[in-house]
Enzyme design. Sequence first.
Site, PDB file in Angstrom:
ATOM      1  N   SER A 120     -30.483  54.445 -14.196  1.00  0.00           N
ATOM      2  CA  SER A 120     -30.860  53.984 -15.528  1.00  0.00           C
ATOM      3  C   SER A 120     -32.347  53.662 -15.570  1.00  0.00           C
ATOM      4  CB  SER A 120     -30.073  52.726 -15.902  1.00  0.00           C
ATOM      5  OG  SER A 120     -30.554  51.601 -15.172  1.00  0.00           O
ATOM      6  N   ASP A 121     -32.899  53.662 -16.784  1.00  0.00           N
ATOM      7  CA  ASP A 121     -34.178  52.995 -16.970  1.00  0.00           C
ATOM      8  C   ASP A 121     -33.920  51.499 -16.817  1.00  0.00           C
ATOM      9  OD1 ASP A 121     -36.827  52.440 -17.541  1.00  0.00           O
ATOM     10  OD2 ASP A 121     -36.912  53.772 -19.275  1.00  0.00           O
ATOM     11  N   TRP A 122     -34.987  50.725 -16.663  1.00  0.00           N
ATOM     12  CA  TRP A 122     -34.843  49.309 -16.327  1.00  0.00           C
ATOM     13  C   TRP A 122     -34.197  48.555 -17.497  1.00  0.00           C
ATOM     14  CZ3 TRP A 122     -35.688  51.983 -12.563  1.00  0.00           C
ATOM     15  CH2 TRP A 122     -36.071  51.518 -11.321  1.00  0.00           C
ATOM     16  N   HIS A 123     -33.029  47.985 -17.204  1.00  0.00           N
ATOM     17  CA  HIS A 123     -32.203  47.292 -18.196  1.00  0.00           C
ATOM     18  C   HIS A 123     -31.735  48.254 -19.287  1.00  0.00           C
ATOM     19  CE1 HIS A 123     -33.417  43.685 -16.119  1.00  0.00           C
ATOM     20  NE2 HIS A 123     -34.680  43.880 -16.429  1.00  0.00           N
ATOM     21  N   GLY A 124     -31.509  49.494 -18.917  1.00  0.00           N
ATOM     22  CA  GLY A 124     -31.054  50.510 -19.860  1.00  0.00           C
ATOM     23  C   GLY A 124     -29.594  50.867 -19.686  1.00  0.00           C
TER      24      GLY A 124
END
Length: 847
Positions: A228-232
């Site tokens: 994932s993207d960060w916190h995605g």
Amino acid sequence: MSPVPRQLDIEQLIEDLTIEEKISLLAGKDFWHTMNIDRLNIPSVRVSDGPNGIRGTKFFNSVPSNCFPCGTGLAATFNKDVLLQAGELMGKEAKMKGAHVILGPTCNIVRSPLGGRSFESYSEDPLLSGHAASHIVKGIQNENVVACLKHFVCNDQEHERKAVDNVITERALREIYLKPFQIALRDAYPKALMTAYNKINGVHVSQSKKILQEVLRDEWKYDGTVMSDWHGVYSAKESLDAGLNLEMPGPTRFRQAIPTLHSVQTNEIHRDVIDENARAILRLVNESLKAGIPEDVVESPNPTKEASDLLRKAGDESIVLLKNEGNILPLSKTAIKGQEKIAVIGPNAKAAQDSGGGSASLNASYKITPYEGIESKIIEGGNSISLDYSLGAFLDRSLPDVGNVLFTASGKKGINAKFYKKPPGATDRGPHFEEFVLSTSKIFLSDFKSPELKPGELLFYADFEGIYIPDETGEYEFGASCLGTAQVFVNDQLVVDNKTKQTKGDAFFLGLGTQEERGTIKLTKGVKYNIRVEFGSSPTYTLNKAALEGGGVFFGIRIISTAEEAISRAVEVAKKADKVILVVGISKEWESEGFDRPTMDIPGHTNELVDAITAVNKNVIVVNQSGSPVTLPWINKVQGFVQAWYGGNELGNTIADVLFGDYNPSGKLSMTFPKRIEDNPSFLNFASTNGTVLYGEDVYVGYRYYEKVGVEPLFPFGYGLSYTTFELSNLVVSYDAENVNVKVSVTNTGKVDGAEIVQLYVSQVNPSINRPVKELKDFGKQFLKAGETKVVELNVSVKEATSYWNMYYNKWQSEKGKYKILVGNSSDNITLEDEFEVAKTTYWLGL
């Protein structure tokens, strides 16, 4: 011979790992690392931001990094070899930072000039984007470092990026937005992919079975690791079922041990899903082990001549000459008749705009400003030309970084930072527990750590001090924004209070901080002033207790001047000059991850400055620094115009190389420059409206749109001038059922050595559906001595040259019939034409 790196036995580990251990592998351990399982000798993998340089694992006081030209600049080189070499240097430097995985490259589409991360991507064209990404990926992975291609897919704006639903046809998704990823997977096979924050047609990509399973895994046969993207991440079951292998960063928000185990035990999540996702993490570990990075690696910089030479070469080739009336360029380093004067004016002249903002931003190991680069050329020429300077206009969104103008009590350039457990004035404050000398007044402490602080202890205080000597007598403005609390003192006098008075603003990553508070004080030229900023970390913040770790403070200083006064001073300088170099554009404060630009205009009073300078001096060359197009209402008033992008460490040298002819410009625009934002195809459908954005331009992105509707841009895609001239001739096209081969002779018909970029476009003669006028299918860059002729050979498969996405059959369709081969040196300058024919219609899927 070097020892063969050890490899994990993945299938044995799948048997040996407990279900709890498998679940733990599916999310990061911390911000930069995957989880390790010491019992089974499974190491942690380190990742690092890396679109245009390898930051390492620290935001605060990070080890310096080499900063590359931004993505749109690298793509403007149209040089596959340089892109490959850039990737290899990134791979080498990743190992020096202990990083197994580079979070890049970025190959989203520059759908609009307003996109906050347009600078970080490569192009409006999917083929150029795909080739740029694939060669960067090849270079990185040649060093046995994993490239993580991002953001898969359609992260083409920042507005509501985690919530927005991108409504798009399957044809546009396939032909424009997925195509760069498809090319990169086909040609370079990045071992990792990062998902985008956004939704596509109602489903977040990070939990989309259609995107991650049907397209990526089933159709493209991809078996790399998807993170994932960060916190995605937005779910546990849905993201795991879709094949999102790794949630980042850690600790996990959605894949906690107890609820995830419960979902497995109740058959909400199948055990095979856990195993398959765990296999992907173990494959990533195996790929990472190949780099041979020691577990106790100490991050180090790469201050080598070889690195600087490549950064300069890439920067030289990225710069695009767009206007050169009367051959005002190149400039001479020596005066022809007596003493000559060049005025260097503009907000970016003595600023080093090395990169855009956000995760692409880093602590560059050094920066050469345009003024410094120009000055070095004058010195080389024997100083028969004099330089004068004026700022002319302010650009800063907040007051400028003063890390390079403050110095410590011992005389060292920078800011002295001392950290304390107790606040200023506390009777038992005691001695400081940490001390640093910092090179910037943009101080982000999200990852500040000290052995004197207990795990999870976020409350601390810091004094940042430096000596400031004003260049002029006058009223000065001091400012500070913070994520925490801050007060600014000048010789112990309180000038800025962002402690007892705090207003919500957009400072810091994700806009969690305050507005910039300002105060004024009169300073005298040449006098030493002690500047002290008293800072309290994020727990002292009065507006949001859920702040990012240690928080931070940004502070700056600037003499107070009206726009009219600044322009007036610049006009007086310009009047006395033989030639004026105006260095303008934008900066990472205006073009950054986290927000989109509100307009295409250059902010502030730059346009008024250019108008005023051109009214008093006709010999004006403008150098623009931006990662995407800006409005240029004065373009017809200047004789020279150079697009210089964000140029990395060597930006000043590369600008000067082109201005003075030490490098003959060879860059071509990686995107169309429209005359106005209203002409851009996404104008009516950019940014989120109640959580939705319609990709209404469909496949007509960039030049595909301008050509289809007959809108003349300011500068077309693929356009760029040289100090010499070229001729393309002797087009020879041969083809069979599989491939089209194109050969063309390129002659340097001028008197200066240089490089030309041959661009191959294809157009269907009688399409059965609405298609673009033509589409880029390959390109080649050729360096030629004056008078020299060489043959450029380009190859493209028939299916790639001819296919469009058929939404009825849900397949690529290569339609029988005639196609034109169009060869030129820009999208609007086709000088050679031929045809080939496809004998029968075929359908296909895959890479």
